[in-house]
Write a protein that holds these residues in place. Structure first.
Motif, mmCIF file in Angstrom:
data_model
loop_
_atom_site.group_PDB
_atom_site.id
_atom_site.type_symbol
_atom_site.label_atom_id
_atom_site.label_comp_id
_atom_site.label_asym_id
_atom_site.label_seq_id
_atom_site.Cartn_x
_atom_site.Cartn_y
_atom_site.Cartn_z
ATOM 1 N N THR A 29 0.863 -1.179 0.000
ATOM 2 C CA THR A 29 0.000 0.000 0.000
ATOM 3 C C THR A 29 0.902 1.232 0.000
ATOM 4 O OG1 THR A 29 -1.909 1.031 1.091
ATOM 5 C CG2 THR A 29 -0.229 0.127 2.541
ATOM 6 N N TRP A 33 -2.352 6.335 -1.259
ATOM 7 C CA TRP A 33 -3.585 5.545 -1.423
ATOM 8 C C TRP A 33 -4.426 5.615 -0.145
ATOM 9 C CZ3 TRP A 33 -6.877 1.896 0.362
ATOM 10 C CH2 TRP A 33 -7.774 1.331 -0.537
ATOM 11 N N ARG A 37 -8.120 7.435 -0.003
ATOM 12 C CA ARG A 37 -9.303 6.579 0.121
ATOM 13 C C ARG A 37 -9.943 6.636 1.513
ATOM 14 N NH1 ARG A 37 -11.128 6.447 -4.250
ATOM 15 N NH2 ARG A 37 -12.464 4.657 -3.841
ATOM 16 N N CYS A 113 -18.550 -0.642 16.564
ATOM 17 C CA CYS A 113 -18.241 0.799 16.479
ATOM 18 C C CYS A 113 -19.383 1.687 16.972
ATOM 19 C CB CYS A 113 -17.871 1.179 15.052
ATOM 20 S SG CYS A 113 -16.392 0.349 14.470
ATOM 21 N N ARG A 152 -4.078 -5.624 3.995
ATOM 22 C CA ARG A 152 -4.064 -4.180 3.698
ATOM 23 C C ARG A 152 -5.462 -3.568 3.655
ATOM 24 N NH1 ARG A 152 -2.677 -3.585 -2.780
ATOM 25 N NH2 ARG A 152 -4.490 -4.733 -3.535
ATOM 26 N N MET A 211 -13.393 -7.965 6.877
ATOM 27 C CA MET A 211 -14.354 -6.955 6.396
ATOM 28 C C MET A 211 -14.432 -6.930 4.870
ATOM 29 S SD MET A 211 -14.464 -2.879 7.199
ATOM 30 C CE MET A 211 -12.953 -2.495 6.344
ATOM 31 N N GLY A 213 -14.884 -4.374 2.756
ATOM 32 C CA GLY A 213 -14.854 -2.920 2.935
ATOM 33 C C GLY A 213 -15.759 -2.135 2.018
ATOM 34 N N ASN A 214 -15.706 -2.470 0.733
ATOM 35 C CA ASN A 214 -16.462 -1.673 -0.222
ATOM 36 C C ASN A 214 -17.974 -1.788 0.007
ATOM 37 O OD1 ASN A 214 -17.677 -1.235 -3.156
ATOM 38 N ND2 ASN A 214 -15.735 -0.123 -2.941
ATOM 39 N N HIS A 248 -18.867 8.985 13.837
ATOM 40 C CA HIS A 248 -17.899 7.897 14.005
ATOM 41 C C HIS A 248 -16.812 8.075 12.945
ATOM 42 C CE1 HIS A 248 -16.012 4.111 14.350
ATOM 43 N NE2 HIS A 248 -16.555 3.582 13.273
ATOM 44 N N ALA A 250 -14.699 6.522 10.705
ATOM 45 C CA ALA A 250 -14.306 5.323 9.959
ATOM 46 C C ALA A 250 -13.589 5.673 8.669
ATOM 47 C CB ALA A 250 -15.525 4.457 9.654
ATOM 48 N N ASN A 251 -14.109 6.665 7.957
ATOM 49 C CA ASN A 251 -13.561 6.992 6.646
ATOM 50 C C ASN A 251 -14.024 8.407 6.317
ATOM 51 O OD1 ASN A 251 -13.443 7.297 3.718
ATOM 52 N ND2 ASN A 251 -12.993 5.106 3.662
ATOM 53 N N ARG A 253 -14.598 9.803 3.647
ATOM 54 C CA ARG A 253 -15.601 9.876 2.575
ATOM 55 C C ARG A 253 -16.999 9.550 3.107
ATOM 56 N NH1 ARG A 253 -14.356 6.093 -1.682
ATOM 57 N NH2 ARG A 253 -13.137 4.900 -0.207
ATOM 58 N N ILE A 254 -17.069 8.669 4.116
ATOM 59 C CA ILE A 254 -18.375 8.389 4.750
ATOM 60 C C ILE A 254 -18.816 9.634 5.526
ATOM 61 C CG2 ILE A 254 -19.605 6.960 6.445
ATOM 62 C CD1 ILE A 254 -17.708 4.659 5.812
ATOM 63 N N PHE A 308 -21.778 3.807 13.095
ATOM 64 C CA PHE A 308 -22.182 2.619 12.331
ATOM 65 C C PHE A 308 -21.121 1.551 12.552
ATOM 66 C CE2 PHE A 308 -22.057 -0.085 8.604
ATOM 67 C CZ PHE A 308 -23.383 -0.322 8.338
HETATM 68 N N1 COA Z 1 -3.666 -0.074 -0.542
HETATM 69 C C1 COA Z 1 -3.717 -0.178 -1.893
HETATM 70 N N2 COA Z 1 -4.713 -0.790 -2.538
HETATM 71 C C2 COA Z 1 -5.691 -1.312 -1.787
HETATM 72 C C3 COA Z 1 -5.712 -1.235 -0.380
HETATM 73 C C4 COA Z 1 -4.637 -0.605 0.223
HETATM 74 N N3 COA Z 1 -4.561 -0.470 1.549
HETATM 75 N N4 COA Z 1 -6.833 -1.844 0.066
HETATM 76 C C5 COA Z 1 -7.499 -2.278 -1.004
HETATM 77 N N5 COA Z 1 -6.808 -1.966 -2.125
HETATM 78 C C6 COA Z 1 -7.158 -2.265 -3.517
HETATM 79 C C7 COA Z 1 -8.078 -3.448 -3.673
HETATM 80 O O1 COA Z 1 -7.358 -4.654 -3.669
HETATM 81 C C8 COA Z 1 -8.735 -3.150 -4.984
HETATM 82 O O2 COA Z 1 -7.847 -3.526 -5.994
HETATM 83 P P1 COA Z 1 -8.390 -4.154 -7.379
HETATM 84 O O3 COA Z 1 -9.230 -3.088 -7.993
HETATM 85 O O4 COA Z 1 -7.137 -4.463 -8.131
HETATM 86 O O5 COA Z 1 -9.177 -5.366 -6.970
HETATM 87 C C9 COA Z 1 -8.846 -1.617 -5.014
HETATM 88 O O6 COA Z 1 -7.875 -1.154 -4.037
HETATM 89 C C10 COA Z 1 -10.202 -1.098 -4.637
HETATM 90 O O7 COA Z 1 -10.652 -1.801 -3.466
HETATM 91 P P2 COA Z 1 -11.946 -1.378 -2.674
HETATM 92 O O8 COA Z 1 -12.123 -2.299 -1.516
HETATM 93 O O9 COA Z 1 -13.082 -1.256 -3.667
HETATM 94 O O10 COA Z 1 -11.501 0.076 -2.191
HETATM 95 P P3 COA Z 1 -12.363 1.177 -1.490
HETATM 96 O O11 COA Z 1 -12.318 2.432 -2.240
HETATM 97 O O12 COA Z 1 -13.701 0.660 -1.085
HETATM 98 O O13 COA Z 1 -11.517 1.449 -0.157
HETATM 99 C C11 COA Z 1 -11.682 0.868 2.175
HETATM 100 C C12 COA Z 1 -11.308 0.398 0.765
HETATM 101 C C13 COA Z 1 -11.511 -0.290 3.134
HETATM 102 C C14 COA Z 1 -10.794 2.026 2.520
HETATM 103 C C15 COA Z 1 -13.168 1.340 2.150
HETATM 104 O O14 COA Z 1 -13.953 0.372 1.509
HETATM 105 C C16 COA Z 1 -13.744 1.603 3.487
HETATM 106 O O15 COA Z 1 -13.313 2.492 4.191
HETATM 107 N N6 COA Z 1 -14.804 0.851 3.845
HETATM 108 C C17 COA Z 1 -15.613 1.079 5.012
HETATM 109 C C18 COA Z 1 -14.827 0.742 6.198
HETATM 110 C C19 COA Z 1 -15.607 0.971 7.421
HETATM 111 O O16 COA Z 1 -16.256 1.953 7.582
HETATM 112 N N7 COA Z 1 -15.492 -0.008 8.285
HETATM 113 C C20 COA Z 1 -15.865 0.063 9.617
HETATM 114 C C21 COA Z 1 -17.265 0.381 9.820
HETATM 115 S S1 COA Z 1 -17.258 0.673 11.492
#
Ligand code: COA
Length: 321
Positions: A29, A33, A37, A113, A152, A211, A213-214, A248, A250-251, A253-254, A308
């Motif tokens: 990672t 990135w 994200r 959470c 990751r 998780m 994640g997406n 909360h 978490a992200n 963007r959320i 959430f």
């Molecule tokens: N570094 C680089 N690439 C990564 C990565 C990282 N840390 N984690 C995932 N990727 C890659 C994936 O493998 C995927 O690659 P691919 O397209 O070749 O398959 C690509 O990035 C997109 O993955 P995706 O899971 O769709 O990314 P995303 O934009 O959804 O971001 C999170 C991932 C986890 C950051 C995001 O989904 C998130 O924050 N989810 C909610 C988490 C949350 O709120 N959880 C707790 C609730 S309490």
């Protein structure tokens, strides 16, 4: 019927800082990135001698000092945690012992959470019914010990810390309403197995956060949008009546999606995740404490807290501070 008024807040963050650069040395990672994200740059990691209870104690003592009360005044302690020191006794009991409090009841709430919002909702019912007068709530988490540092998709997100809030019965406004929900249909989308007792599909899984994640992301955005609408409607309020959003963490963007839904500028949103990551049940209380202590949140202002988490669980608390 009395209100639950906020009389003190506190927080604790462990010393060690783990940056995105450090994580990118062990998994594939990059800082760019992760920041783009998630909005996270670094997170705190608890030391080997720290635990959910030890961190809770520091945050709780700060809240008690801020409220200028004696610990004996507390008649209910609710600890929200997904990383308890022991399966039992509850971290609430461990905290009660550390604070030297007798003649009170203490227990834990497990709502991932959303735990602190669930705890606030329970506390508010106790205070409104007259069953308790002064309630200590602590969210405390050592997420770093249940994170798979080779995954990751999750290890970039979480951090350690504790947040505390003290509520007391009062004639003047405090908590205006709380709204909490869960839906176990989503149990597999975000979970952490308990290897010693797991059966079935989880039998041989290690005790790490798993998780999708997406998918979690999309459901979180929609669900938080709905709970915000419900909270405003229940109080006959408009978006413009809210002074602060304490989400909360978490992200980013959320968080930004919820702020947009409320037509709020990001200047009215308390954001701590850049240097803390997601501290699970602790995050809302740590953020609330920060904005109270730096003077952003002022007495009389209206604050919307929301969260959430795994379950799924979700909830909100509307407070006149
Ligand atoms: N570094 C680089 N690439 C990564 C990565 C990282 N840390 N984690 C995932 N990727 C890659 C994936 O493998 C995927 O690659 P691919 O397209 O070749 O398959 C690509 O990035 C997109 O993955 P995706 O899971 O769709 O990314 P995303 O934009 O959804 O971001 C999170 C991932 C986890 C950051 C995001 O989904 C998130 O924050 N989810 C909610 C988490 C949350 O709120 N959880 C707790 C609730 S309490």
């Amino acid at each position: 019927m009395p209100y639950s008024r906020v009389i003190g807040t506190g927080a604790y963050l462990p010393e060690e800082i783990r940056t995105n650069e450090q994580i990118s040395q062990t998994v594939d990672t990059s800082d760019a990135w992760i920041y783009e994200r998630t909005g996270i740059k670094s997170r705190r990691i608890a030391g080997a001698d720290e635990s959910a209870a030890s961190m809770a104690e520091v945050a709780a003592r700060q809240a008690i000092a801020a409220a200028n009360i004696k610990p004996e005044a507390i008649d209910l302690i609710i600890v929200a945690t997904g990383t308890p020191d022991r399966v039992y006794p509850s971290t609430g009991c461990l905290l009660q012992q550390r604070l030297g409090i007798k003649n009170s009841v203490a227990f834990d709430v497990q709502a991932a959470c959303s735990g602190s919002i669930f705890a606030m909702s329970i506390a508010d019912q106790y205070i409104k019914s007259g069953a308790a007068k002064t309630v200590l709530i602590v969210g405390t988490e050592i997420c770093s010990r249940i994170v798979d540092w080779t995954d990751r998709g999750t290890c970039i997100l979480f951090g350690d810390g504790a947040g505390a809030i003290l509520l007391a019965a009062s004639d003047s406004a405090g908590i205006m309403s709380t709204h909490i929900y869960s839906d176990g249909e989503y149990e597999d989308m975000l979970y952490c197995p308990n290897p010693q007792v797991a059966t079935g599909d989880n039998k041989d899984e290690p005790g790490y956060i798993s998780m999708r994640g997406n998918e979690v992301f999309k459901i979180a955005v929609n669900t938080l949008g709905r709970i915000v609408d419900e909270t405003l409607a229940a109080n006959n309020m408009d978006q413009s009546d809210i002074d602060w959003l304490v989400p909360h963490q978490a992200n980013i963007r959320i968080i930004a999606a919820t702020a947009k839904k409320l037509k709020m500028s990001m200047d009215q949103v308390v954001v701590t995740l850049e240097n803390q990551g997601n501290t699970s049940s602790a995050s809302v209380l740590i953020a609330f404490n920060e904005a109270v202590r730096d003077g952003r949140i002022q007495r009389g202002q209206v604050v919307l807290l929301e969260a959430f988490g795994a379950g799924f669980t979700w909830g909100s608390a509307l407070i006149k501070y």
